[in-house]
Design an enzyme around this catalytic site. Structure first.
Site, mmCIF file in Angstrom:
data_model
loop_
_atom_site.group_PDB
_atom_site.id
_atom_site.type_symbol
_atom_site.label_atom_id
_atom_site.label_comp_id
_atom_site.label_asym_id
_atom_site.label_seq_id
_atom_site.Cartn_x
_atom_site.Cartn_y
_atom_site.Cartn_z
ATOM 1 N N ALA A 247 1.259 -0.939 0.348
ATOM 2 C CA ALA A 247 0.192 0.072 -0.298
ATOM 3 C C ALA A 247 0.885 1.024 0.055
ATOM 4 C CB ALA A 247 -1.481 0.151 1.428
ATOM 5 N N CYS A 248 0.471 2.372 0.913
ATOM 6 C CA CYS A 248 1.332 3.764 0.718
ATOM 7 C C CYS A 248 2.443 3.634 0.753
ATOM 8 C CB CYS A 248 0.437 4.650 1.225
ATOM 9 S SG CYS A 248 -0.896 5.505 0.757
#
Ligand code: COA
Length: 371
Positions: free
Chosen positions: A155-156
């Site tokens: 993800a981020c």
């Protein structure tokens, strides 16, 4: 054991911009139409009204004013609320690889390298356009790089997981020069008809070239990298390869991107600085010796709180710059963009800490010193 360094970075953002007012006008038109069409069911308590959004709320709660997007019209059209992107014939480069190359080429150019100088390619991003072959293999082929390539996702935090792995490969002698790139077309993942998330993401691509120190000046020494995870489903995107099979059982099943924003905020503000501090302890780096921290851009209040806990002092634009007013949350590319935009003014010998956090939860941190 060779030391690794970041030789160069590159980033690219699309020129299309959606302001909060534009996004809210479109979302509210969708909500009002839905509520009118389902007035009887809402009145009977069978379904919930779709709540309205508000530009002032968005800027006050998140700090986001605008976002740059790959394709604008489809997002704002309430019949679609997703970008419109034409499928491409298999002999053409894919949308995501093309998007990545815009930042990759800048990173290569800033380093004065050619693709053949690279001996490892890692695509580190929230999602990849297809299951296989890896988008990384396509990028490796497009630039003519040697060695290995693979895709990873956290993800981020993905870009700093990519840097963590690249650092390990270089130190072990497995590779000499690795391209880590983070092409994030987040508006294709987001659900623009959900008030809690419709404003969060923007699109951007970023790249880093990480290499073994061969004594030449320039770049940033990687003093250390670190990553930690803690499971949570408070922030999740359920799009994936099992969706087609799930729809065989429930044809109405709609995989969503969703979050419990409060929970994510609270959990990550506690967890992310601890991971950065664990790295700092590991390499004996004191907060007062860190001139700047470059943080993932999710929410301005999170940036404030996480910066303060990493640095042991109040956040300022100088010690922890914010870029999310202009770009929104561009997932894993944001920490690299932030680093590139806010590092030229640092002097040789000065140290900074990158920290990126997101779904998983996953947190990556890296300490770098200007050469
Ligand atoms: N427009 C208008 N009002 C809204 C709104 C919107 N888009 N979204 C929520 N509201 C309302 C809520 O209904 C609530 O109203 P109430 O007080 O009458 O119940 C009020 O605003 C506050 O909502 P809340 O959810 O508590 O807002 P918040 O201050 O927690 O901010 C986020 C919401 C999503 C901005 C914030 O929680 C956040 O950023 N969390 C982290 C998410 C994130 O960054 N994820 C990615 C991590 S990498």
């Amino acid at each position: 054991m060779p030391n690794s360094l970041i030789r160069s970075t590159g980033y690219w953002v699309p020129s299309n911009v959606i302001t909060n007012d534009e996004l809210v006008a479109s979302y509210n038109a969708y909500a009002e139409r839905f509520n009118a069409e389902h007035a009887a069911a809402i009145a009977a308590g069978e379904i919930d009204e779709v709540p309205l959004s508000n530009s002032d709320f968005i800027v006050n709660a998140s700090g986001i004013k605008r976002r740059h997007v790959y394709e604008k019209d489809g997002i704002l059209d309430i019949e679609r609320m997703v970008p419109q992107i034409a499928p491409r014939p298999i002999e053409e480069i894919s949308t995501q690889a093309e998007f990545a190359l815009k930042s990759v080429n800048e990173a290569l150019e800033r380093a004065g390298y050619d693709g053949k100088d690279i001996d490892g390619v890692i695509v580190a991003s929230s999602a990849q356009q297809r299951n296989f072959p890896g988008v990384s293999c396509e990028i490796q082929n497009a630039i003519g790089a040697k060695g290995f390539s693979f895709d990873l996702t956290m993800a981020c935090a993905s870009a700093l997981y990519g840097l963590h792995i690249a650092n390990g490969f270089i130190k072990s002698g497995e590779a000499k020069r690795i391209l880590v790139c983070s092409p994030e077309i987040m508006t294709c993942i987001n659900v623009h008809s959900r008030r809690d998330v419709h404003f969060i993401f923007g699109d951007a691509s970023a790249a880093m070239i990480v290499e073994a120190d061969d004594g030449r000046p320039g770049g940033w020494d990687v003093l250390g990298t670190h990553a930690e995870n803690k499971w949570s489903s408070a922030l999740r995107s359920d799009f994936g390869f099992i969706n087609r099979a799930e729809r065989q059982i429930d044809p109405d099943y709609e995989p969503h991107l969703d979050q419990d924003g409060h929970r994510v905020f609270k959990d990550v503000v506690g967890f992310a600085p601890k991971v950065a501090r664990n790295l700092m302890t590991k390499i004996d780096l004191q907060p007062e010796d860190v001139r700047r921290t470059w943080l993932h851009q999710a929410n301005i209040r999170m940036v404030d709180m996480i910066a303060k806990r990493i640095l042991g002092r109040d956040r300022t634009e100088e010690n922890a710059p914010a870029i999310l007013d202009e770009y929104g949350n561009t997932s894993s590319s944001s920490v690299v963009m932030n680093f590139q935009m806010h590092s030229d003014d640092m002097a040789a010998g000065e140290t900074g800490v990158m920290c990126a956090f997101g779904a998983g939860y996953g947190v990556g941190a890296a300490a770098v010193r200007k050469r």
